[in-house]
Enzyme design. Structure first.
Site, PDB file in Angstrom:
ATOM      1  N   SER A   1       0.828  -1.201   0.000  1.00 48.93           N
ATOM      2  CA  SER A   1       0.000   0.000   0.000  1.00 48.93           C
ATOM      3  C   SER A   1       0.869   1.262   0.000  1.00 48.93           C
ATOM      4  O   SER A   1       1.662   1.455  -0.909  1.00 48.93           O
ATOM      5  CB  SER A   1      -0.965  -0.050   1.190  1.00 48.93           C
ATOM      6  OG  SER A   1      -2.012   0.873   1.022  1.00 48.93           O
TER       7      SER A   1
ATOM      8  N   ASP B   1      -6.019  -3.506  -2.351  1.00 50.78           N
ATOM      9  CA  ASP B   1      -4.942  -3.163  -1.424  1.00 50.78           C
ATOM     10  C   ASP B   1      -4.278  -4.402  -0.821  1.00 50.78           C
ATOM     11  O   ASP B   1      -4.951  -5.299  -0.308  1.00 50.78           O
ATOM     12  CB  ASP B   1      -5.529  -2.298  -0.296  1.00 50.78           C
ATOM     13  CG  ASP B   1      -4.476  -1.593   0.517  1.00 50.78           C
ATOM     14  OD1 ASP B   1      -3.693  -2.286   1.199  1.00 50.78           O
ATOM     15  OD2 ASP B   1      -4.421  -0.355   0.480  1.00 50.78           O
TER      16      ASP B   1
END
Length: 338
Positions: A90, A215
């Site tokens: 991320s 993510d």
């Protein structure tokens, strides 16, 4: 005239005096040979491991607080601690990908303060015709274009092989259909970074090889295992700006979403493999990027506190001059590519 030599070997425990050239030369040869062997053994056991010691930096996910990762990198570079490999999830993938593309800490700080980054965050709700809820709030094309601009030359220079970047790099996304992590080691670097930070409903899912990716923090928010599997460094330094979410408050929709989709993460590294830098950032918002300097300083200050410990674990040094020269050479090669 016959040449003779005289040498006393009492220090070696011998009470004799040699006057024969052949014996003398043999003794001297063996002494020199043993000395050479000792030097080789010392070099092999003590010096060579230091010269060849490799260090991996692992960057967790965690949203805006992950800007602290830049401070970690800055402190490590200033103290001549090498970064040979980097993995991230991320925001960790974003910062790790920029570093792997040849960006310095100061250049990353400037970018996150820039108008270019502000355009990244511009909200734009999209409601598909057959659904009553939005698929994303930030336009994915804008993110992709921006990342291509930032990393495109480095990706081209590396032949889309992440081992050939300024620093070898890995990042993690999540395949929510197969319920497993998806590891990027090659391909389009911009797409890899975008996939790794595609938070559900904030960004539209990234499609790679017919797989919808979100993510990386959903299944692996701290890719120390990926670092170990991919690179086997001698020592790992982990930068953790996240935590496993607590039970959600009834009025906290974002935390409820995290509870539903995010798996618990192990944010530790065994002492035999490395160490972890932890930061108390629970009060910082995941989406508040308005305090760049403050977050960088948090990462920098905590790393400086731990720098003596790091130096005892990492004996190898790489000067800032060496790093900058390597960075210049890499980026020059990037922009010389046709």
């Amino acid at each position: 005239m016959e040449l003779t030599a005289s040498i006393s070997l009492q220090d070696l425990g011998w009470d004799i005096v040699l006057k024969d050239n052949l014996i003398y030369n043999l003794i001297i040869y063996n002494l020199r040979l043993n000395y050479t062997i000792c030097i080789i053994i010392i070099f092999t056991l003590y010096i060579q491991p230091v010269l060849s010691q490799k260090v991996g930096l692992v960057l967790s996910g965690g949203g805006a607080p992950g800007i602290a990762h830049i401070g970690v990198i800055k402190a490590l570079e200033e103290n001549n601690i090498p970064i040979d490999y980097i993995t991230g999830t991320s925001i960790g993938a974003f910062i790790g990908g920029l570093y792997a593309s040849g960006y310095s800490p100061d250049e990353m700080i400037a970018f996150f303060k820039s108008s270019d980054f502000k355009r990244f965050k511009k909200i734009e709700l999209k409601f598909p015709k057959k659904y009553f809820y939005p698929t994303h709030v930030i336009k994915p094309q804008r993110i992709q274009t921006g990342l291509e601009k930032l990393t495109g030359q480095a990706a081209k220079r590396s032949g889309e092989n992440f081992d050939s970047l300024f620093v070898p790099f890995r990042c993690v996304a999540s395949d929510v259909y197969r319920k497993e992590p998806f590891i990027f080691c090659r391909g389009n670097l911009a797409t890899a970074i975008r996939a790794s930070m595609t938070f559900p409903f904030v960004l539209e899912a990234t499609k790679v090889d017919n797989r919808l990716l979100f993510d990386g923090g959903i299944y692996n928010n701290f890719p120390a295992d990926i670092m170990q599997e991919s690179f086997q460094p001698d020592f790992m330094i982990g930068s953790v700006v996240a935590y496993n979410p607590p039970p959600a408050d009834p009025n906290d929709i974002l935390m409820q979403l995290q509870n539903m989709i995010v798996n618990p993460t192990n944010y530790s590294i065994p002492d035999s493999l490395g160490m972890v830098l932890n930061f108390d950032l629970k009060k910082k918002s995941m989406f508040d990027f308005s305090h760049i300097d403050s977050l960088v300083n948090i990462g920098y200050a905590e790393t400086k506190k731990q720098i003596d410990i790091i130096k005892t674990k990492v004996q190898r040094r790489t000067s800032t001059t060496e790093i900058n020269q390597k960075r210049v050479l890499f980026r020059t090669a990037c922009f010389s590519e046709k």
